[in-house]
Design an enzyme around this catalytic site. Structure first.
Site, PDB file in Angstrom:
ATOM      1  N   TRP A 163     -15.317 -97.321   8.377  1.00 49.53           N
ATOM      2  CA  TRP A 163     -15.348 -96.310   9.437  1.00 49.53           C
ATOM      3  C   TRP A 163     -15.292 -94.877   8.894  1.00 49.53           C
ATOM      4  CZ3 TRP A 163     -11.143 -93.533   8.356  1.00 49.53           C
ATOM      5  CH2 TRP A 163     -10.082 -94.188   7.707  1.00 49.53           C
ATOM      6  N   ASN A 164     -15.000 -94.692   7.603  1.00 53.44           N
ATOM      7  CA  ASN A 164     -14.723 -93.311   7.169  1.00 53.44           C
ATOM      8  C   ASN A 164     -15.977 -92.452   7.047  1.00 53.44           C
ATOM      9  OD1 ASN A 164     -15.491 -94.706   4.873  1.00 53.44           O
ATOM     10  ND2 ASN A 164     -14.055 -93.642   3.533  1.00 53.44           N
ATOM     11  N   LYS A 187     -23.103-105.280   9.695  1.00 54.48           N
ATOM     12  CA  LYS A 187     -21.928-105.284  10.573  1.00 54.48           C
ATOM     13  C   LYS A 187     -21.142-104.004  10.303  1.00 54.48           C
ATOM     14  CE  LYS A 187     -17.815-106.149  10.312  1.00 54.48           C
ATOM     15  NZ  LYS A 187     -17.324-105.011  11.134  1.00 54.48           N
ATOM     16  N   PRO A 188     -21.189-103.038  11.227  1.00 59.05           N
ATOM     17  CA  PRO A 188     -20.422-101.802  11.021  1.00 59.05           C
ATOM     18  C   PRO A 188     -18.958-102.020  11.377  1.00 59.05           C
ATOM     19  CG  PRO A 188     -21.584-101.705  13.115  1.00 59.05           C
ATOM     20  CD  PRO A 188     -21.921-103.044  12.509  1.00 59.05           C
ATOM     21  N   GLY A 241     -15.665-100.985   1.463  1.00 53.22           N
ATOM     22  CA  GLY A 241     -14.398-101.087   2.168  1.00 53.22           C
ATOM     23  C   GLY A 241     -13.268-101.247   1.173  1.00 53.22           C
ATOM     24  N   SER A 242     -12.198-101.835   1.615  1.00 52.60           N
ATOM     25  CA  SER A 242     -11.000-101.933   0.772  1.00 52.60           C
ATOM     26  C   SER A 242     -11.186-102.986  -0.328  1.00 52.60           C
ATOM     27  CB  SER A 242      -9.802-102.291   1.639  1.00 52.60           C
ATOM     28  OG  SER A 242     -10.033-103.540   2.270  1.00 52.60           O
ATOM     29  N   GLU A 263     -18.422-101.666  -3.076  1.00 56.12           N
ATOM     30  CA  GLU A 263     -17.932-100.277  -3.195  1.00 56.12           C
ATOM     31  C   GLU A 263     -16.535-100.272  -2.593  1.00 56.12           C
ATOM     32  OE1 GLU A 263     -19.469 -97.841  -4.652  1.00 56.12           O
ATOM     33  OE2 GLU A 263     -21.491 -98.638  -4.867  1.00 56.12           O
ATOM     34  N   LEU A 264     -15.515-100.281  -3.447  1.00 54.89           N
ATOM     35  CA  LEU A 264     -14.164-100.568  -2.948  1.00 54.89           C
ATOM     36  C   LEU A 264     -13.240 -99.347  -3.050  1.00 54.89           C
ATOM     37  CD1 LEU A 264     -13.992-104.144  -4.505  1.00 54.89           C
ATOM     38  CD2 LEU A 264     -14.879-103.451  -2.281  1.00 54.89           C
ATOM     39  N   CYS A 297     -12.980 -92.622  -0.174  1.00 50.02           N
ATOM     40  CA  CYS A 297     -12.644 -93.481  -1.320  1.00 50.02           C
ATOM     41  C   CYS A 297     -12.529 -92.674  -2.605  1.00 50.02           C
ATOM     42  CB  CYS A 297     -13.700 -94.561  -1.468  1.00 50.02           C
ATOM     43  SG  CYS A 297     -15.349 -93.869  -1.567  1.00 50.02           S
ATOM     44  N   GLU A 393      -3.528 -96.664  -2.577  1.00 51.43           N
ATOM     45  CA  GLU A 393      -4.579 -95.766  -2.104  1.00 51.43           C
ATOM     46  C   GLU A 393      -4.057 -95.143  -0.804  1.00 51.43           C
ATOM     47  OE1 GLU A 393      -8.229 -97.603  -0.737  1.00 51.43           O
ATOM     48  OE2 GLU A 393      -9.380 -95.840  -1.292  1.00 51.43           O
TER      49      GLU A 393
HETATM   50  P1  NAD Z   1     -11.704-102.397   5.364  1.00 53.06           P
HETATM   51  O1  NAD Z   1     -11.863-103.157   4.099  1.00 53.06           O
HETATM   52  O2  NAD Z   1     -10.521-102.701   6.215  1.00 53.06           O
HETATM   53  O3  NAD Z   1     -12.977-102.604   6.305  1.00 53.06           O
HETATM   54  C1  NAD Z   1     -14.273-102.391   5.853  1.00 53.06           C
HETATM   55  C2  NAD Z   1     -15.206-103.284   6.621  1.00 53.06           C
HETATM   56  O4  NAD Z   1     -14.852-104.637   6.372  1.00 53.06           O
HETATM   57  C3  NAD Z   1     -15.170-103.088   8.131  1.00 53.06           C
HETATM   58  O5  NAD Z   1     -16.473-103.266   8.651  1.00 53.06           O
HETATM   59  C4  NAD Z   1     -14.255-104.200   8.584  1.00 53.06           C
HETATM   60  O6  NAD Z   1     -14.535-104.617   9.912  1.00 53.06           O
HETATM   61  C5  NAD Z   1     -14.604-105.302   7.592  1.00 53.06           C
HETATM   62  N1  NAD Z   1     -13.516-106.262   7.394  1.00 53.06           N
HETATM   63  C6  NAD Z   1     -12.174-106.044   7.472  1.00 53.06           C
HETATM   64  N2  NAD Z   1     -11.503-107.173   7.248  1.00 53.06           N
HETATM   65  C7  NAD Z   1     -12.425-108.139   7.014  1.00 53.06           C
HETATM   66  C8  NAD Z   1     -12.350-109.533   6.732  1.00 53.06           C
HETATM   67  N3  NAD Z   1     -11.175-110.155   6.653  1.00 53.06           N
HETATM   68  N4  NAD Z   1     -13.498-110.210   6.536  1.00 53.06           N
HETATM   69  C9  NAD Z   1     -14.678-109.578   6.622  1.00 53.06           C
HETATM   70  N5  NAD Z   1     -14.834-108.273   6.903  1.00 53.06           N
HETATM   71  C10 NAD Z   1     -13.708-107.557   7.087  1.00 53.06           C
HETATM   72  O7  NAD Z   1     -11.794-100.866   4.983  1.00 53.06           O
HETATM   73  P2  NAD Z   1     -11.723 -99.608   5.954  1.00 53.06           P
HETATM   74  O8  NAD Z   1     -10.307 -99.396   6.339  1.00 53.06           O
HETATM   75  O9  NAD Z   1     -12.750 -99.718   7.038  1.00 53.06           O
HETATM   76  O10 NAD Z   1     -12.231 -98.473   4.958  1.00 53.06           O
HETATM   77  C11 NAD Z   1     -11.385 -97.891   4.036  1.00 53.06           C
HETATM   78  C12 NAD Z   1     -11.566 -98.533   2.670  1.00 53.06           C
HETATM   79  O11 NAD Z   1     -12.937 -98.440   2.280  1.00 53.06           O
HETATM   80  C13 NAD Z   1     -10.792 -97.775   1.615  1.00 53.06           C
HETATM   81  O12 NAD Z   1     -10.195 -98.688   0.728  1.00 53.06           O
HETATM   82  C14 NAD Z   1     -11.877 -96.968   0.907  1.00 53.06           C
HETATM   83  O13 NAD Z   1     -11.551 -96.599  -0.404  1.00 53.06           O
HETATM   84  C15 NAD Z   1     -13.019 -97.902   0.967  1.00 53.06           C
HETATM   85  N6  NAD Z   1     -14.271 -97.167   0.784  1.00 53.06           N
HETATM   86  C16 NAD Z   1     -14.944 -97.299  -0.398  1.00 53.06           C
HETATM   87  C17 NAD Z   1     -16.107 -96.585  -0.610  1.00 53.06           C
HETATM   88  C18 NAD Z   1     -16.860 -96.691  -1.904  1.00 53.06           C
HETATM   89  O14 NAD Z   1     -18.027 -96.299  -1.925  1.00 53.06           O
HETATM   90  N7  NAD Z   1     -16.282 -97.201  -2.976  1.00 53.06           N
HETATM   91  C19 NAD Z   1     -16.590 -95.742   0.393  1.00 53.06           C
HETATM   92  C20 NAD Z   1     -15.881 -95.640   1.588  1.00 53.06           C
HETATM   93  C21 NAD Z   1     -14.720 -96.372   1.769  1.00 53.06           C
END
Ligand code: NAD
Length: 490
Positions: A163-164, A187-188, A241-242, A263-264, A297, A393
């Site tokens: 979402w960021n 899937k957003p 994501g995370s 990309e974590l 991130c 983080e």
């Molecule tokens: P998140 O991991 O909670 O969610 C990211 C995505 O994964 C969302 O679409 C979410 O719905 C989905 N998701 C969550 N739990 C899931 C599961 N159990 N199974 C499958 N899909 C699942 O992360 P967030 O809170 O949306 O975003 C913040 C994180 O993203 C931070 O850790 C940040 O550093 C990272 N991030 C990394 C980059 C990069 O390029 N390295 C860029 C932006 C954000």
């Protein structure tokens, strides 16, 4: 407007028209259940979005399978012309997409509009780059054989985004995938699906054939993700994501041996040496720490200061942080908007309270209010490596400060983390610059600079920050297979 999204008087007429197009599209899905999308600034419900399940994701795979062969069979030039149209439509709708982004994510409108145009550039970049997906002719190892390498699209790509950067994280994946000849199912984040749906509306207008770019929305990500990771017809997963969820998806993808781009999370050090231009470093820290309310991130997660410049740097850094205007993203004077939700704010306030109770000191003036999602820019000194805030983080507008006396100490502190996404350092000594750039364990280094992201440069991490690169000439490789052809009997 439809019952799924209501017109909002404070938005431009064009933005309400875009929301109307999204609503019409969503109504046609006849979803049984819906989930709320909430404005993080005031908690108002702004849309009710279809809560789709695994069966919908399976149907998307069927459509993708039909689309994949034809899309891959187009010439790069033909794909390029559709991608360019999409790029142009996104730029012409920059204001609408920016307003939708601020509405669901909270960041200042100017920042939201920049996100839209800055990341649309990836579409233009990869549309051009796909024309240069060259193969190779390898000098033969036998007189009667000729040896060539061709590069082909990986196939159907599943993508999951956070979402960021609700718009940017999508175009960075969709552009190389589509340019390479892959179709994509996205899937957003459930927090910010409207930006994705707006991009889908514009993709259709640009002329992508049905099934080439599909968005599947859901409140619970797990059922959709299980299809994207477990379905044999999906050949690649691209996730941002995370690190926690990235590891989970990597495990789930093992059974079908998917190609992965991950990309974590990050824990970026921001190091200021005694010979740095302090004013420039403070200006850099303000951006690297507080952009998007600290929710990026590549945000500076730990500020590492040489003891000789510590006091001067902190006085200027704290003054600049205290001068920031924290308000609704639509306020023209807004420097920083709300955090994404209450849980995110609570996580940050707990990290701060934990550090304060362990002996840290807050040197900024404001404390967060009880209610709402806003958190003021906060700087903490006297932080130790044992505190949770040093290894977590933070993902919020809080800067913990550490000090060092030697280059070796700075490197050891900086690398003392399982993450390895970004690292920043400020010095005017070119010998030190080389040594630091080589010794910092990160995929991206900012030397006297924080603008480390762009369409022509490789974005990605090492260690537990993931694998693969987005942007740059390396970025297309993530969506291409290498095929070797041995031609005998010559
Ligand atoms: P998140 O991991 O909670 O969610 C990211 C995505 O994964 C969302 O679409 C979410 O719905 C989905 N998701 C969550 N739990 C899931 C599961 N159990 N199974 C499958 N899909 C699942 O992360 P967030 O809170 O949306 O975003 C913040 C994180 O993203 C931070 O850790 C940040 O550093 C990272 N991030 C990394 C980059 C990069 O390029 N390295 C860029 C932006 C954000």
């Amino acid at each position: 407007m439809s019952h799924t999204i209501s017109a909002m008087p404070h938005l431009a007429a064009e933005t309400n028209a875009m929301l109307e197009r999204i609503a019409t599209r969503l109504d046609s899905l006849n979803a049984e259940t819906r989930f709320d999308v909430v404005n993080p600034s005031d908690g108002a419900i702004i849309a009710r979005i279809p809560d789709l399940d695994a069966a919908h994701a399976e149907e998307a795979v069927v459509r993708a399978r039909t689309a994949q062969a034809d899309w891959a069979a187009l010439t790069a030039r033909e794909r390029c012309s559709i991608l360019r149209r999409w790029h142009d439509l996104i730029l012409s709708a920059e204001r609408e997409l920016g307003e939708i982004l601020t509405l669901e994510q909270g960041k200042p409108l100017a920042e939201a509009r920049r996100e839209v145009s800055f990341n649309a550039a990836y579409i233009e970049w990869f549309a051009e780059e796909a024309k240069r997906a060259y193969g190779d002719v390898i000098p033969t190892s036998a007189a009667s054989r000729r040896q060539i390498v061709i590069r082909q699209p990986v196939g159907i790509v599943g993508a999951i985004t956070p979402w960021n950067f609700p718009s940017g994280m999508i175009t960075r994946k969709a552009a190389p995938a589509l340019a390479a000849g892959c179709v994509i199912i996205l899937k957003p984040s459930d927090e910010t699906p409207l930006s994705a749906l707006a991009l889908e509306v514009l993709a259709e207008e640009a002329g992508f054939p049905a099934g080439v770019f599909q968005v599947v929305t859901a409140k619970d990500p797990a059922p959709i993700a299980s299809v994207l990771t477990g379905h044999a017809d999906i050949r690649k997963l691209s996730f941002t994501g995370s690190t926690r969820v990235g590891k989970l998806l990597m495990q789930q993808s093992a059974a079908t041996m998917k190609r992965l781009s991950l990309e974590l999370g990050g824990n970026a050090p921001f190091i200021v040496f005694e010979d740095a231009d302090i004013d420039a470093a403070v200006a850099g820290a303000m951006v690297a720490k507080f952009r998007n309310a600290g929710q990026t991130c590549i945000c500076a997660n730990r500020i590492l200061l040489h003891t000789a410049i510590r006091d001067e740097f902190l006085a200027k850094f704290a003054a600049a942080a205290d001068a920031m205007n924290v308000s609704d993203g639509f306020d023209p004077a807004c420097d920083m908007g709300p955090m994404i939700n209450l849980a995110a704010k609570r996580k940050v306030t707990q990290l701060v309270e934990g550090a304060l109770s362990g002996g840290a000191r807050r040197i900024t003036a404001r404390v967060p209010e009880e209610a709402g999602n806003f958190h003021p820019p906060t700087i903490l000194t006297d932080v130790t490596s044992e505190m949770d805030i040093a290894s977590t983080e933070i993902f919020g507008p809080v800067a913990p400060v550490f000090t060092f006396d030697t280059d070796a100490q700075a490197i050891a502190l900086a690398n003392d983390t399982p993450y390895g996404l970004a690292a920043y350092f400020w010095t005017r000594d070119y010998s030190r610059a080389w040594r630091m750039a080589e010794n910092l364990e990160a995929g991206m280094i900012g030397l006297n600079d924080v603008a480390i992201s762009g369409d022509s440069t490789p974005f990605g991490g090492v260690k537990e920050s993931g694998m693969g690169r987005e942007g740059s000439r390396y970025g297309l490789d993530d969506y291409l297979e290498i095929k070797y052809v041995a031609m005998g009997g010559i």
